[in-house]
Design a protein around this motif. Sequence first.
Motif, short mmCIF file in Angstrom:
data_model
loop_
_atom_site.label_atom_id
_atom_site.label_comp_id
_atom_site.label_asym_id
_atom_site.label_seq_id
_atom_site.Cartn_x
_atom_site.Cartn_y
_atom_site.Cartn_z
N GLU A 83 5.58 -3.10 -5.30
CA GLU A 83 6.08 -4.22 -4.51
C GLU A 83 5.40 -4.34 -3.15
O GLU A 83 5.43 -5.38 -2.53
CB GLU A 83 7.59 -4.06 -4.30
CG GLU A 83 8.37 -4.20 -5.59
CD GLU A 83 9.86 -4.12 -5.35
OE1 GLU A 83 10.30 -4.28 -4.20
OE2 GLU A 83 10.58 -3.90 -6.34
N GLY A 84 4.78 -3.26 -2.67
CA GLY A 84 4.17 -3.29 -1.35
C GLY A 84 2.69 -2.99 -1.40
O GLY A 84 2.08 -2.92 -2.46
N VAL A 85 2.12 -2.81 -0.21
CA VAL A 85 0.70 -2.49 -0.12
C VAL A 85 0.55 -0.99 0.13
O VAL A 85 1.47 -0.33 0.60
CB VAL A 85 0.01 -3.29 1.00
CG1 VAL A 85 -0.01 -4.76 0.67
CG2 VAL A 85 0.66 -3.05 2.34
N THR A 86 -0.61 -0.48 -0.19
CA THR A 86 -0.86 0.95 -0.01
C THR A 86 -2.30 1.20 0.39
O THR A 86 -3.17 0.37 0.14
CB THR A 86 -0.54 1.73 -1.30
OG1 THR A 86 -0.70 3.12 -1.07
CG2 THR A 86 -1.46 1.31 -2.43
N ARG A 87 -2.52 2.33 1.01
CA ARG A 87 -3.88 2.79 1.25
C ARG A 87 -4.36 3.50 -0.01
O ARG A 87 -3.57 3.88 -0.87
CB ARG A 87 -3.92 3.74 2.45
CG ARG A 87 -3.62 3.01 3.75
CD ARG A 87 -3.62 3.97 4.93
NE ARG A 87 -2.52 4.91 4.78
CZ ARG A 87 -2.59 6.19 5.13
NH1 ARG A 87 -3.69 6.69 5.63
NH2 ARG A 87 -1.56 6.99 4.98
N VAL A 88 -5.67 3.70 -0.09
CA VAL A 88 -6.25 4.30 -1.28
C VAL A 88 -6.83 5.66 -0.94
O VAL A 88 -7.54 5.81 0.05
CB VAL A 88 -7.37 3.39 -1.86
CG1 VAL A 88 -8.00 4.02 -3.08
CG2 VAL A 88 -6.80 2.03 -2.20
N GLY A 89 -6.51 6.66 -1.76
CA GLY A 89 -7.08 7.98 -1.63
C GLY A 89 -7.84 8.31 -2.91
O GLY A 89 -7.78 7.57 -3.89
N ARG A 112 -8.99 7.07 -8.23
CA ARG A 112 -8.30 6.42 -7.12
C ARG A 112 -6.81 6.71 -7.22
O ARG A 112 -6.22 6.62 -8.29
CB ARG A 112 -8.52 4.91 -7.15
CG ARG A 112 -9.92 4.51 -6.80
CD ARG A 112 -10.05 3.04 -6.51
NE ARG A 112 -9.53 2.21 -7.57
CZ ARG A 112 -9.26 0.91 -7.45
NH1 ARG A 112 -9.47 0.30 -6.32
NH2 ARG A 112 -8.80 0.21 -8.47
N VAL A 113 -6.21 7.02 -6.06
CA VAL A 113 -4.80 7.40 -6.01
C VAL A 113 -4.12 6.60 -4.92
O VAL A 113 -4.68 6.38 -3.84
CB VAL A 113 -4.66 8.91 -5.71
CG1 VAL A 113 -3.21 9.31 -5.62
CG2 VAL A 113 -5.36 9.73 -6.76
N SER A 114 -2.89 6.15 -5.18
CA SER A 114 -2.09 5.47 -4.17
C SER A 114 -1.59 6.48 -3.16
O SER A 114 -1.00 7.49 -3.52
CB SER A 114 -0.89 4.77 -4.83
OG SER A 114 0.03 4.36 -3.87
N ARG A 115 -1.83 6.22 -1.86
CA ARG A 115 -1.37 7.14 -0.83
C ARG A 115 0.15 7.07 -0.67
O ARG A 115 0.77 8.02 -0.22
CB ARG A 115 -2.01 6.80 0.51
CG ARG A 115 -3.46 7.20 0.61
CD ARG A 115 -3.57 8.69 0.89
NE ARG A 115 -4.93 9.12 1.08
CZ ARG A 115 -5.54 9.14 2.26
NH1 ARG A 115 -4.93 8.70 3.33
NH2 ARG A 115 -6.77 9.57 2.36
N LYS A 116 0.76 5.97 -1.03
CA LYS A 116 2.19 5.79 -0.87
C LYS A 116 2.98 6.52 -1.96
O LYS A 116 3.92 7.25 -1.67
CB LYS A 116 2.56 4.30 -0.89
CG LYS A 116 4.01 4.02 -0.52
CD LYS A 116 4.28 2.53 -0.56
CE LYS A 116 3.85 1.89 0.75
NZ LYS A 116 4.25 0.47 0.83
#
Length: 121
Positions: A83-89, A112-116
């Motif tokens: 539902e929201g935005v995230t940074r990418v790790g 690629r992994v969602s930081r959130k």
Amino acid sequence: MTKRSKAFNIKKGDTVKVIAGKDKGAEGKVISVLIDDQRVIVEGVNRVKKHEKVVNQGGGNTGGIVTTEAPIHVSNVMLVDGEGVTRVGFRREEATKTRADGSTYTVQRSVRVSRKTGKDI
């Protein structure tokens, strides 16, 4: 001399949200990534009007005023995750591959992994 380009966290086909500029808050799918210019083209975002010339050779375009998407800088978009935005790790993981002769070997892959949430993208 060409400038060295940095790896992008945004890829073609990702859904992104604009976080700065005149289209702030708009979401769309990434149509293309321009690595050398550090820009992305997002569907339905940063629409501009272009005047195209009539080309009559081989069923070319009809010309006139055409509305199209213009590139937007990659720093002005964020990846949408859930539902929201995230940074990418990134996470390195091992995988096994098989050669043509049947022998196997291990390789390192970057995921690629969602930081959130910590989940794979």
